[in-house]
Design an enzyme around this catalytic site. Structure first.
Site, short mmCIF file in Angstrom:
data_model
loop_
_atom_site.label_atom_id
_atom_site.label_comp_id
_atom_site.label_asym_id
_atom_site.label_seq_id
_atom_site.Cartn_x
_atom_site.Cartn_y
_atom_site.Cartn_z
N ASP A 130 -4.40 9.78 4.91
CA ASP A 130 -4.54 10.56 6.14
C ASP A 130 -3.65 11.78 6.41
O ASP A 130 -2.71 11.76 5.63
CB ASP A 130 -4.40 9.66 7.43
CG ASP A 130 -3.21 8.84 7.40
OD1 ASP A 130 -2.05 9.21 6.77
OD2 ASP A 130 -3.28 7.51 7.59
N THR A 151 -8.50 2.28 7.55
CA THR A 151 -7.83 0.72 7.99
C THR A 151 -6.32 1.07 8.22
O THR A 151 -5.69 0.16 8.20
CB THR A 151 -8.23 -0.15 6.89
OG1 THR A 151 -8.20 0.22 5.52
CG2 THR A 151 -9.56 -0.78 6.86
N ALA A 152 -5.72 2.36 8.10
CA ALA A 152 -4.48 2.38 8.23
C ALA A 152 -3.93 3.06 9.55
O ALA A 152 -4.48 2.38 10.64
CB ALA A 152 -3.79 3.51 7.14
N SER A 166 -5.01 1.65 13.72
CA SER A 166 -4.12 1.57 14.62
C SER A 166 -4.11 2.06 15.94
O SER A 166 -4.09 1.68 17.13
CB SER A 166 -2.80 1.36 14.36
OG SER A 166 -2.59 0.51 13.14
N ASP A 211 0.78 -1.23 -0.05
CA ASP A 211 -0.12 0.13 0.01
C ASP A 211 0.64 1.26 0.13
O ASP A 211 0.64 2.37 -0.46
CB ASP A 211 -0.88 0.10 1.25
CG ASP A 211 -2.14 -1.01 0.94
OD1 ASP A 211 -2.24 -1.47 0.07
OD2 ASP A 211 -2.76 -1.21 2.16
N GLY A 212 1.98 1.24 0.60
CA GLY A 212 3.01 2.41 0.58
C GLY A 212 3.31 2.56 -0.72
O GLY A 212 3.46 3.90 -0.99
N ARG A 257 -5.56 16.90 24.86
CA ARG A 257 -4.11 16.67 25.32
C ARG A 257 -3.95 15.17 24.64
O ARG A 257 -4.49 14.39 25.16
CB ARG A 257 -4.00 16.63 26.60
CG ARG A 257 -4.23 17.95 27.27
CD ARG A 257 -4.08 18.34 28.57
NE ARG A 257 -2.48 18.09 28.82
CZ ARG A 257 -1.75 17.67 29.87
NH1 ARG A 257 -2.46 17.38 31.08
NH2 ARG A 257 -0.60 17.62 30.02
#
Length: 287
Positions: A138, A178-179, A183, A66-67, A165
Site C-alpha cells: 500500500d 489484508t494489511a 484494519s 510479512d514485514g 475529511r
C-alpha cells in the site's frame, strides 16, 4: 545460484532458522550472502549491504513475517523472493519453518513456481525532479502531527472522485488488502485480482466508504490544508513529508514482485485461520 538472506534478527526463531539454513547451505556447498545487519547480529558471513544484494544474488530468502518479506521484496526488484514465516501466520510468507529446507531444495532443482504480484508506483515532485517509489502492499498518506482534520482530494484519471475529511488515505493492491486497509475497514480482495482499493482512515463522514477500482486507473491525491507536513508511506516506510496542496500520483507499476509459491497453501484456509472465521462453529463440533 546464489541466495540473498534477509532475517528479522529481533525474533529468536528467525535467528535459529538463519543458522540452520546457512549450515545446510554450507553442507551443500551452495553460495549465499546475508544482509549486513543480519550477518552482524548472527555472527555469520559472508555479508553485503541490502541494496547490493540484488546485484550479486539470484534469489532472496526472507526469514520473518510479512514485514521482513516486504523489506526483501523492495530490494529484490524483479528477482524471486522465498518467504519463510516465523511466528504468526503471514499472508505473504508462503512457507512455514518446517517447509524451509524442502522449499530451498525445490528452488535449487528448478521445480518451483512463481506468484506474480502487482505493485503500486507513487510519484511526487521533489526539488524539481520526479521521485518514484514502489509498494507491494500500500501507499498511505496520513495527517501525521497536523492538529486538525485535513481534507484529502482524490482524482481518478483526472476526474474528481471526492474530497474526504479523514486522518489519511490508503491505496492498496489486492495483495495489500489484508494489511492496513483491512484494519481501516477495507474489503478483502483475492490476491490476483486486477484492482486497487482506496480506503479512508477514520473519515469524518459516515457516508464515506472504501472504493474498489480497476488497476489501470491513475490516482492523484493531494492534501487541502493551510499548513503542516503529511507523511507519505510506501509499505510502512516513510518516504517523504508532503506539503499542503502537493500531489501524489499513484498507478500500477510496470514491475512485478515475484514470490516463490507454495502450491500446497490454501488461501481460504489462511483466511479462516488468520481471521478466526467459523471458529465458534468449529469449536462446537463433536470430537
Amino acid at each position: 545460484m546464489k541466495f540473498a538472506i534477509v532475517a528479522n534478527t529481533e525474533r529468536k526463531e528467525a535467528v535459529l532458522l538463519a543458522k540452520e539454513l546457512t549450515g545446510w547451505l554450507d553442507s551443500k556447498r551452495v553460495s549465499y550472502v546475508l544482509e549486513s545487519l543480519s550477518a552482524e547480529k548472527l555472527g555469520i558471513g559472508p555479508s553485503a549491504k541490502i541494496d547490493d544484494l540484488n546485484r550479486i544474488c539470484d534469489i532472496f530468502i526472507s526469514l520473518g513475517g510479512d514485514g521482513t518479506l516486504l523489506l526483501a521484496s523492495h530490494y529484490s526488484e524483479t528477482k524471486p523472493v522465498l518467504g519463510i514465516n516465523v511466528g504468526h501466520l503471514g499472508f505473504l510468507t508462503e512457507f512455514n519453518k518446517d517447509e524451509m529446507i524442502g522449499a530451498v531444495e525445490k528452488v535449487l532443482d528448478g521445480s518451483y513456481s512463481i506468484h506474480n504480484r502487482t505493485q503500486l508506483e507513487a510519484t511526487t515532485m521533489c526539488n524539481g525532479r520526479e521521485q518514484r517509489m514502489c509498494a507491494l502492499n500500500d501507499v498511505v498518506i496520513e495527517k501525521g502531527t497536523y492538529p486538525r482534520i485535513p481534507t484529502f482530494v482524490i482524482r481518478l484519471d483526472g476526474e474528481l472522485l471526492g474530497s474526504y475529511r479523514a486522518d489519511g488515505i490508503i491505496i492498496a493492491t489486492s495483495t495489500g488488502s489484508t494489511a492496513y486497509s483491512m484494519s481501516a475497514g477495507g474489503p478483502i480482495i483475492a490476491p490476483k485480482s486486477s484492482v486497487f482499493v482506496i480506503t479512508p482512515i477514520c473519515p469524518h463522514m459516515l457516508t464515506v466508504r472504501p472504493i474498489v477500482i480497476s488497476d489501470d486507473k491513475v490516482i492523484e491525491v493531494s492534501v487541502d490544508a493551510q499548513a503542516g507536513e503529511f507523511p507519505l508511506n510506501c509499505d510502512g516506510r516513510i518516504t517523504r513529508m508532503l506539503q499542503p496542496q502537493e500531489t501524489v500520483t499513484v498507478k500500477k507499476s510496470n514491475d512485478l514482485i515475484n514470490l516463490v509459491a507454495n502450491e500446497e497453501r490454501d488461501y481460504c484456509e489462511i483466511l479462516r485461520t488468520k481471521l478466526l472465521w467459523g471458529r465458534e462453529h468449529a469449536s462446537s463440533q463433536p470430537e
